[in-house]
Design a protein around this motif. Structure first.
Motif, PDB file in Angstrom:
ATOM      1  N   ILE A   1       0.827  -1.209   0.000  1.00  0.00           N
ATOM      2  CA  ILE A   1       0.000   0.000   0.000  1.00  0.00           C
ATOM      3  C   ILE A   1       0.863   1.263   0.000  1.00  0.00           C
ATOM      4  O   ILE A   1       0.572   2.218  -0.719  1.00  0.00           O
ATOM      5  CB  ILE A   1      -0.960   0.003   1.211  1.00  0.00           C
ATOM      6  CG1 ILE A   1      -1.938  -1.179   1.125  1.00  0.00           C
ATOM      7  CG2 ILE A   1      -1.728   1.323   1.294  1.00  0.00           C
ATOM      8  CD1 ILE A   1      -2.938  -1.113   0.016  1.00  0.00           C
ATOM      9  N   GLY A   2       1.940   1.261   0.782  1.00  0.00           N
ATOM     10  CA  GLY A   2       2.784   2.456   0.900  1.00  0.00           C
ATOM     11  C   GLY A   2       3.351   2.916  -0.431  1.00  0.00           C
ATOM     12  O   GLY A   2       3.100   4.054  -0.870  1.00  0.00           O
ATOM     13  N   PRO A   3       4.128   2.060  -1.115  1.00  0.00           N
ATOM     14  CA  PRO A   3       4.671   2.457  -2.422  1.00  0.00           C
ATOM     15  C   PRO A   3       3.587   2.776  -3.456  1.00  0.00           C
ATOM     16  O   PRO A   3       3.762   3.663  -4.287  1.00  0.00           O
ATOM     17  CB  PRO A   3       5.488   1.235  -2.848  1.00  0.00           C
ATOM     18  CG  PRO A   3       5.874   0.573  -1.574  1.00  0.00           C
ATOM     19  CD  PRO A   3       4.707   0.783  -0.664  1.00  0.00           C
ATOM     20  N   LEU A   4       2.468   2.058  -3.398  1.00  0.00           N
ATOM     21  CA  LEU A   4       1.374   2.321  -4.330  1.00  0.00           C
ATOM     22  C   LEU A   4       0.794   3.709  -4.084  1.00  0.00           C
ATOM     23  O   LEU A   4       0.564   4.476  -5.022  1.00  0.00           O
ATOM     24  CB  LEU A   4       0.285   1.258  -4.199  1.00  0.00           C
ATOM     25  CG  LEU A   4      -0.974   1.464  -5.052  1.00  0.00           C
ATOM     26  CD1 LEU A   4      -0.621   1.514  -6.535  1.00  0.00           C
ATOM     27  CD2 LEU A   4      -1.993   0.362  -4.782  1.00  0.00           C
ATOM     28  N   ALA A   5       0.566   4.034  -2.821  1.00  0.00           N
ATOM     29  CA  ALA A   5       0.031   5.356  -2.478  1.00  0.00           C
ATOM     30  C   ALA A   5       0.974   6.453  -2.965  1.00  0.00           C
ATOM     31  O   ALA A   5       0.531   7.463  -3.522  1.00  0.00           O
ATOM     32  CB  ALA A   5      -0.176   5.456  -0.966  1.00  0.00           C
ATOM     33  N   GLN A   6       2.256   6.241  -2.774  1.00  0.00           N
ATOM     34  CA  GLN A   6       3.248   7.216  -3.227  1.00  0.00           C
ATOM     35  C   GLN A   6       3.220   7.350  -4.743  1.00  0.00           C
ATOM     36  O   GLN A   6       3.301   8.452  -5.296  1.00  0.00           O
ATOM     37  CB  GLN A   6       4.637   6.794  -2.759  1.00  0.00           C
ATOM     38  CG  GLN A   6       5.711   7.836  -2.991  1.00  0.00           C
ATOM     39  CD  GLN A   6       7.039   7.437  -2.377  1.00  0.00           C
ATOM     40  OE1 GLN A   6       7.266   6.271  -2.061  1.00  0.00           O
ATOM     41  NE2 GLN A   6       7.928   8.413  -2.208  1.00  0.00           N
ATOM     42  N   ALA A   7       3.073   6.223  -5.451  1.00  0.00           N
ATOM     43  CA  ALA A   7       3.075   6.227  -6.912  1.00  0.00           C
ATOM     44  C   ALA A   7       1.889   6.975  -7.495  1.00  0.00           C
ATOM     45  O   ALA A   7       2.000   7.570  -8.573  1.00  0.00           O
ATOM     46  CB  ALA A   7       3.103   4.793  -7.435  1.00  0.00           C
TER      47      ALA A   7
ATOM     48  N   MET B   1      -1.194   9.702  -3.367  1.00  0.00           N
ATOM     49  CA  MET B   1      -2.250   9.698  -2.354  1.00  0.00           C
ATOM     50  C   MET B   1      -1.677   9.260  -1.012  1.00  0.00           C
ATOM     51  O   MET B   1      -0.553   8.754  -0.941  1.00  0.00           O
ATOM     52  CB  MET B   1      -3.380   8.734  -2.760  1.00  0.00           C
ATOM     53  CG  MET B   1      -4.135   9.140  -3.996  1.00  0.00           C
ATOM     54  SD  MET B   1      -5.396   7.913  -4.467  1.00  0.00           S
ATOM     55  CE  MET B   1      -6.534   8.070  -3.087  1.00  0.00           C
ATOM     56  N   SER B   2      -2.478   9.433   0.016  1.00  0.00           N
ATOM     57  CA  SER B   2      -2.098   8.915   1.325  1.00  0.00           C
ATOM     58  C   SER B   2      -2.467   7.434   1.390  1.00  0.00           C
ATOM     59  O   SER B   2      -3.274   6.946   0.598  1.00  0.00           O
ATOM     60  CB  SER B   2      -2.839   9.672   2.430  1.00  0.00           C
ATOM     61  OG  SER B   2      -4.236   9.420   2.332  1.00  0.00           O
ATOM     62  N   LYS B   3      -1.857   6.721   2.343  1.00  0.00           N
ATOM     63  CA  LYS B   3      -2.209   5.314   2.522  1.00  0.00           C
ATOM     64  C   LYS B   3      -3.690   5.161   2.833  1.00  0.00           C
ATOM     65  O   LYS B   3      -4.361   4.267   2.314  1.00  0.00           O
ATOM     66  CB  LYS B   3      -1.386   4.705   3.657  1.00  0.00           C
ATOM     67  CG  LYS B   3       0.069   4.474   3.333  1.00  0.00           C
ATOM     68  CD  LYS B   3       0.746   3.780   4.514  1.00  0.00           C
ATOM     69  CE  LYS B   3       2.218   3.571   4.262  1.00  0.00           C
ATOM     70  NZ  LYS B   3       2.883   2.901   5.401  1.00  0.00           N
ATOM     71  N   SER B   4      -4.201   6.063   3.677  1.00  0.00           N
ATOM     72  CA  SER B   4      -5.622   5.978   4.044  1.00  0.00           C
ATOM     73  C   SER B   4      -6.508   6.233   2.834  1.00  0.00           C
ATOM     74  O   SER B   4      -7.598   5.666   2.717  1.00  0.00           O
ATOM     75  CB  SER B   4      -5.946   6.970   5.164  1.00  0.00           C
ATOM     76  OG  SER B   4      -5.658   8.303   4.751  1.00  0.00           O
ATOM     77  N   GLY B   5      -6.038   7.074   1.898  1.00  0.00           N
ATOM     78  CA  GLY B   5      -6.795   7.321   0.674  1.00  0.00           C
ATOM     79  C   GLY B   5      -6.904   6.071  -0.184  1.00  0.00           C
ATOM     80  O   GLY B   5      -7.953   5.780  -0.742  1.00  0.00           O
ATOM     81  N   VAL B   6      -5.798   5.309  -0.262  1.00  0.00           N
ATOM     82  CA  VAL B   6      -5.825   4.047  -1.013  1.00  0.00           C
ATOM     83  C   VAL B   6      -6.710   3.038  -0.298  1.00  0.00           C
ATOM     84  O   VAL B   6      -7.505   2.332  -0.918  1.00  0.00           O
ATOM     85  CB  VAL B   6      -4.397   3.497  -1.210  1.00  0.00           C
ATOM     86  CG1 VAL B   6      -4.436   2.112  -1.835  1.00  0.00           C
ATOM     87  CG2 VAL B   6      -3.571   4.453  -2.074  1.00  0.00           C
ATOM     88  N   PHE B   7      -6.580   2.972   1.045  1.00  0.00           N
ATOM     89  CA  PHE B   7      -7.396   2.034   1.827  1.00  0.00           C
ATOM     90  C   PHE B   7      -8.889   2.331   1.702  1.00  0.00           C
ATOM     91  O   PHE B   7      -9.718   1.433   1.842  1.00  0.00           O
ATOM     92  CB  PHE B   7      -6.986   2.065   3.306  1.00  0.00           C
ATOM     93  CG  PHE B   7      -5.937   1.060   3.661  1.00  0.00           C
ATOM     94  CD1 PHE B   7      -6.161  -0.304   3.503  1.00  0.00           C
ATOM     95  CD2 PHE B   7      -4.704   1.470   4.153  1.00  0.00           C
ATOM     96  CE1 PHE B   7      -5.192  -1.231   3.832  1.00  0.00           C
ATOM     97  CE2 PHE B   7      -3.721   0.553   4.482  1.00  0.00           C
ATOM     98  CZ  PHE B   7      -3.973  -0.805   4.321  1.00  0.00           C
TER      99      PHE B   7
END
Length: 199
Positions: free
Chosen positions: A35-41, A44-50
Motif C-alpha cells: 500500500i505504501g509504495p502504491l500510495a506514493q506512486a 495519495m495517502s495510505k488511508s486514501g488508497v485504503f
C-alpha cells in the motif's frame, strides 16, 4: 457536488489506483504489492488508497480480476469475431501470442499461479478460478473445431492442456531470449500441433 459526480470521481480514482497497481504487479508480482509504495506512486495517502481497497488482500484480488478482464478482452473476446472452428482457435492462440508481446515485465496471471499454487486462501481460489475459466475456454474452442471437422475427435481436456503449454513456453522464452525468437517458436509449435491433430 452531486452524489452521482462524487461516485463517478470515486470510480475513476479507484480505476487509476488499480491501473498503477496492475503495472507494479507486473514487475513485482502480487506479493510485491504494498500500500505504501502504491500510495506514493499515485500521489495519495495510505488511508486514501485504503478507502478504495479495504485491505492489501482486497487490492490483490482486484488486480487479479483486472488482469483476467484485460486478458479476456484482448485474447478471447477479440477472437470471437472469427468463424467457429479452426479460424477462431487460431485467432485465440495468435491473440495470446500477441499478449506476450505486450507483457513486458511479466504476466500477472502467469505469475499468480507460481505465487499461489501451494498457498491456500482466497487469492489461490481466485487464481484457480481464473485458470479453470481459461482452460474451459480452450477446451470449448477445441470442441468447436472438432464439431466443424477441422480437428480429429479427441480428448478436449488434453487438447486444452497442450494448447496452453505452447504460449506458456513462449512467455518464458520471450523473457529470456526476446519476443521475436519466442514468437517464431510459438507459431511453429502451433502449426505442428494443428497438423498433428487435423483429420
Amino acid at each position: 457536488m452531486s452524489s452521482l459526480t462524487a461516485t463517478s470521481k470515486g470510480a475513476a480514482t479507484r480505476e487509476a489506483i488499480l491501473d498503477r497497481a496492475y503495472e507494479m504487479a507486473r514487475q513485482t508480482g502480487l506479493e510485491g504489492l504494498s500500500i505504501g509504495p502504491l500510495a506514493q506512486a499515485v500521489g495519495m495517502s495510505k488511508s486514501g488508497v485504503f478507502a478504495h481497497f479495504g485491505s492489501r488482500e482486497d487490492l490483490q484480488l482486484a488486480v487479479l480480476d483486472s488482469a483476467a478482464r484485460r486478458f479476456g478482452e484482448s485474447v478471447l473476446v477479440a477472437a470471437l469475431s472469427q468463424p467457429r472452428g479452426l479460424p477462431r482457435l487460431r485467432a485465440l492462440m495468435r491473440n495470446w501470442f500477441e499478449w506476450g508481446r505486450h507483457a513486458t515485465g511479466g504476466c500477472v496471471l502467469v505469475g499468480s499461479v507460481t505465487e499461489y499454487d501451494d498457498r491456500p486462501g482466497v487469492l489461490r481460489d481466485q487464481v484457480l478460478h481464473n485458470e479453470q475459466r481459461w482452460r474451459d475456454a480452450l477446451e470449448r474452442a477445441a470442441r468447436l473445431a472438432i464439431e466443424c471437422g477441422h480437428l480429429r475427435d479427441g480428448d478436449t481436456d488434453q487438447y486444452a492442456f497442450e494448447l496452453y503449454a505452447i504460449p506458456l513456453a513462449m512467455l518464458h522464452e520471450a523473457g529470456l531470449f526476446g519476443y521475436e525468437r519466442a514468437r517464431r517458436h510459438g507459431d511453429a509449435a502451433l502449426d505442428r500441433w494443428i497438423t498433428a491433430h487435423s483429420p
